[in-house]
Design a protein around this motif. Structure first.
Motif, PDB file in Angstrom:
ATOM      1  N   ASN A 146       0.677  20.471   7.722  1.00 29.38           N
ATOM      2  CA  ASN A 146      -0.188  20.441   8.539  1.00 29.38           C
ATOM      3  C   ASN A 146       0.582  19.841   9.936  1.00 29.38           C
ATOM      4  N   VAL A 147      -0.200  20.219  10.972  1.00 31.21           N
ATOM      5  CA  VAL A 147       0.482  19.757  12.313  1.00 31.21           C
ATOM      6  C   VAL A 147      -0.668  18.937  13.157  1.00 31.21           C
ATOM      7  N   PHE A 148      -0.316  17.392  13.458  1.00 30.90           N
ATOM      8  CA  PHE A 148      -1.021  16.652  14.198  1.00 30.90           C
ATOM      9  C   PHE A 148      -0.551  16.606  15.508  1.00 30.90           C
ATOM     10  N   TYR A 149      -1.307  16.358  16.486  1.00 31.84           N
ATOM     11  CA  TYR A 149      -0.992  16.504  17.868  1.00 31.84           C
ATOM     12  C   TYR A 149      -1.707  15.554  18.692  1.00 31.84           C
ATOM     13  N   ASP A 150      -1.245  14.839  19.818  1.00 35.85           N
ATOM     14  CA  ASP A 150      -1.858  14.056  20.664  1.00 35.85           C
ATOM     15  C   ASP A 150      -1.550  14.032  22.080  1.00 35.85           C
ATOM     16  N   VAL A 151      -2.333  14.364  23.029  1.00 36.90           N
ATOM     17  CA  VAL A 151      -1.818  14.588  24.351  1.00 36.90           C
ATOM     18  C   VAL A 151      -2.581  13.638  25.225  1.00 36.90           C
TER      19      VAL A 151
ATOM     20  N   ASP B 167       0.754  -1.163  -0.039  1.00 37.41           N
ATOM     21  CA  ASP B 167       0.060   0.107   0.023  1.00 37.41           C
ATOM     22  C   ASP B 167       1.121   1.251  -0.090  1.00 37.41           C
ATOM     23  N   ILE B 168       0.286   2.439  -0.365  1.00 34.38           N
ATOM     24  CA  ILE B 168       0.932   3.407  -0.511  1.00 34.38           C
ATOM     25  C   ILE B 168       0.116   4.662   0.320  1.00 34.38           C
ATOM     26  N   ASN B 169       0.671   5.738   0.838  1.00 37.81           N
ATOM     27  CA  ASN B 169      -0.148   7.119   0.822  1.00 37.81           C
ATOM     28  C   ASN B 169      -0.279   7.770  -0.574  1.00 37.81           C
ATOM     29  N   THR B 170      -1.588   8.056  -0.709  1.00 37.36           N
ATOM     30  CA  THR B 170      -1.670   8.662  -2.202  1.00 37.36           C
ATOM     31  C   THR B 170      -1.250  10.000  -2.287  1.00 37.36           C
ATOM     32  N   PRO B 171      -1.047  10.515  -3.540  1.00 34.08           N
ATOM     33  CA  PRO B 171      -0.806  11.839  -3.846  1.00 34.08           C
ATOM     34  C   PRO B 171      -1.948  12.860  -3.002  1.00 34.08           C
ATOM     35  N   TYR B 172      -3.085  12.409  -3.262  1.00 35.66           N
ATOM     36  CA  TYR B 172      -4.184  13.166  -2.660  1.00 35.66           C
ATOM     37  C   TYR B 172      -4.025  13.603  -1.083  1.00 35.66           C
ATOM     38  N   LYS B 173      -3.509  12.610  -0.407  1.00 35.08           N
ATOM     39  CA  LYS B 173      -3.156  12.502   0.937  1.00 35.08           C
ATOM     40  C   LYS B 173      -1.999  13.486   1.376  1.00 35.08           C
ATOM     41  N   PHE B 174      -0.953  13.368   0.499  1.00 34.50           N
ATOM     42  CA  PHE B 174       0.168  14.176   0.778  1.00 34.50           C
ATOM     43  C   PHE B 174      -0.166  15.789   0.373  1.00 34.50           C
ATOM     44  N   LYS B 175      -0.838  16.029  -0.491  1.00 33.66           N
ATOM     45  CA  LYS B 175      -1.184  17.266  -0.983  1.00 33.66           C
ATOM     46  C   LYS B 175      -2.556  17.903  -0.191  1.00 33.66           C
ATOM     47  N   ASN B 176      -3.078  17.125   0.218  1.00 32.24           N
ATOM     48  CA  ASN B 176      -4.528  17.760   1.092  1.00 32.24           C
ATOM     49  C   ASN B 176      -4.496  17.549   2.414  1.00 32.24           C
ATOM     50  N   ILE B 177      -3.862  16.598   2.844  1.00 28.20           N
ATOM     51  CA  ILE B 177      -3.928  16.142   4.430  1.00 28.20           C
ATOM     52  C   ILE B 177      -2.708  16.225   5.195  1.00 28.20           C
ATOM     53  N   LEU B 178      -1.754  15.830   4.349  1.00 28.92           N
ATOM     54  CA  LEU B 178      -0.259  15.814   5.377  1.00 28.92           C
ATOM     55  C   LEU B 178       0.320  17.179   4.965  1.00 28.92           C
TER      56      LEU B 178
ATOM     57  N   ASP C 249      -1.781  10.979  29.347  1.00 27.59           N
ATOM     58  CA  ASP C 249      -0.903  11.245  30.528  1.00 27.59           C
ATOM     59  C   ASP C 249       0.316  10.399  30.224  1.00 27.59           C
ATOM     60  N   GLU C 250       0.384   9.568  29.346  1.00 27.49           N
ATOM     61  CA  GLU C 250       1.644   8.564  29.398  1.00 27.49           C
ATOM     62  C   GLU C 250       2.242   9.108  28.154  1.00 27.49           C
ATOM     63  N   ILE C 251       1.711   9.426  27.135  1.00 32.03           N
ATOM     64  CA  ILE C 251       2.693   9.973  25.797  1.00 32.03           C
ATOM     65  C   ILE C 251       1.968  11.241  25.268  1.00 32.03           C
ATOM     66  N   THR C 252       2.936  12.302  25.052  1.00 31.52           N
ATOM     67  CA  THR C 252       2.308  13.210  24.136  1.00 31.52           C
ATOM     68  C   THR C 252       3.168  13.460  22.959  1.00 31.52           C
ATOM     69  N   TYR C 253       2.559  13.508  21.590  1.00 35.16           N
ATOM     70  CA  TYR C 253       3.510  14.150  20.589  1.00 35.16           C
ATOM     71  C   TYR C 253       2.948  14.980  20.023  1.00 35.16           C
ATOM     72  N   VAL C 254       4.002  15.654  19.132  1.00 31.75           N
ATOM     73  CA  VAL C 254       3.631  16.862  17.960  1.00 31.75           C
ATOM     74  C   VAL C 254       4.102  16.514  16.705  1.00 31.75           C
ATOM     75  N   TRP C 255       3.273  16.473  15.754  1.00 32.08           N
ATOM     76  CA  TRP C 255       3.815  15.873  14.373  1.00 32.08           C
ATOM     77  C   TRP C 255       3.514  16.902  13.417  1.00 32.08           C
ATOM     78  N   GLN C 256       4.754  17.465  12.705  1.00 27.18           N
ATOM     79  CA  GLN C 256       4.698  18.682  11.887  1.00 27.18           C
ATOM     80  C   GLN C 256       5.415  18.369  10.352  1.00 27.18           C
ATOM     81  N   ASN C 257       4.479  18.496   9.487  1.00 24.49           N
ATOM     82  CA  ASN C 257       4.765  18.073   8.230  1.00 24.49           C
ATOM     83  C   ASN C 257       5.193  19.184   7.338  1.00 24.49           C
ATOM     84  N   ASN C 258       6.251  19.021   6.350  1.00 24.18           N
ATOM     85  CA  ASN C 258       6.704  19.697   5.338  1.00 24.18           C
ATOM     86  C   ASN C 258       6.662  19.031   4.218  1.00 24.18           C
ATOM     87  N   PHE C 259       5.612  19.389   3.135  1.00 30.45           N
ATOM     88  CA  PHE C 259       5.767  18.763   1.846  1.00 30.45           C
ATOM     89  C   PHE C 259       6.324  19.460   0.773  1.00 30.45           C
TER      90      PHE C 259
END
Length: 254
Positions: free
Chosen positions: A161-166, A147-158, A168-178
């Motif tokens: 964009n910045v994703f994060y999740d907070v 499988d692959i991540n599609t061009p649509y996903k790269f161009k319109n979702i990733l 008690d056990e683990i927190t992350y910040v996920w920043q993308n640059n396409f």
């Protein structure tokens, strides 16, 4: 929503040991059921399956439960250490090899490469090397599914964009640059893991290549493999313009 875009690279170090915590919402049983559905669709009954970019072994374990004999291949020794621990008591062979330069003891009935591991191959020449090896080690009539991540996903979702999740056990910040010109997406990930009373910080930078579906079709055909079909994620339907993930089904032989 967060992107699921982890693959196989030797960049995994500390990250390998919290990978499963970050991927808590991935239903590996559903993935195993889907791959088995593809086997049934094409009336193949593989016994021995190789998983390229097996990571921490979740898919291998699920397929082992179904009675398949599994070989897991990954370039990250840390990922494989995690896989071996969760696979204790199971007859799963893990090999610490690069998916573009792997070597098996013999041929296998099917080969898979999942969770957009193919996107982690940032040069088309590496995909050509992988397909050559797949063709060499795959029994005649055997399937190669990836499988692959599609061009649509790269161009319109990733893209940018910045994703994060907070939690008690683990927190992350996920920043993308396409980079649309180079078709490379950089994932800059910072995560904080609770250890005792304190949180430890870890930083990772990952890269994925955006491949056009037609581009990969041509490479598959030129490899001597037969492209059987391309499916929208977790279905047996044709990809849609807004499909975020697609699966390729290839066959060794006509």
């Amino acid at each position: 929503q967060r992107p699921i875009c982890m693959g196989v690279e030797n960049i995994y170090r500390d990250f390998a040991y919290i990978y499963d915590k970050l991927m808590y919402d991935v239903d590996y049983k559903e993935w195993a059921d889907y791959i088995e559905k593809i086997f049934q669709e094409y009336e193949v009954k593989p016994s021995l399956i190789a998983d390229l970019g097996c990571g921490t072994g979740n898919f291998c374990v699920e397929m082992d439960k179904k009675g398949y004999e599994m070989i897991g291949i990954d370039s990250s020794l840390d990922m494989l250490n995690c896989a071996k621990k969760k696979s204790e008591g199971r007859n799963i062979l893990y090999l610490n090899q690069d998916m573009t330069d792997f070597e098996l003891y013999g041929t296998v009935d099917a080969i898979v490469s999942l969770m957009d591991s193919i996107n982690y191959l940032t040069y088309i020449k590496d995909i050509k090397k992988l397909l050559k090896l797949v063709k060499n080690y795959l029994n005649p009539g055997g399937l190669f599914i990836f499988d692959i991540n599609t061009p649509y996903k790269f161009k319109n979702i990733l893209k940018d964009n910045v994703f994060y999740d907070v939690s008690d056990e683990i927190t992350y910040v996920w920043q993308n640059n396409f980079d649309s010109k180079r078709k490379i997406c950089e994932f800059d990930i910072t995560f904080f893991v609770k250890e005792g009373q304190y949180y430890n910080r870890y930083d990772e930078v990952h890269y994925e290549r955006c491949y056009e579906i037609e581009e990969l079709k041509k490479v598959i055909v030129s490899s001597g493999m037969t492209l059987v079909n391309v499916y929208d994620s977790m279905t047996l339907n044709r990809p849609l313009p807004k499909s975020e993930r697609v699966f390729f089904v290839c066959k060794n032989g006509g």
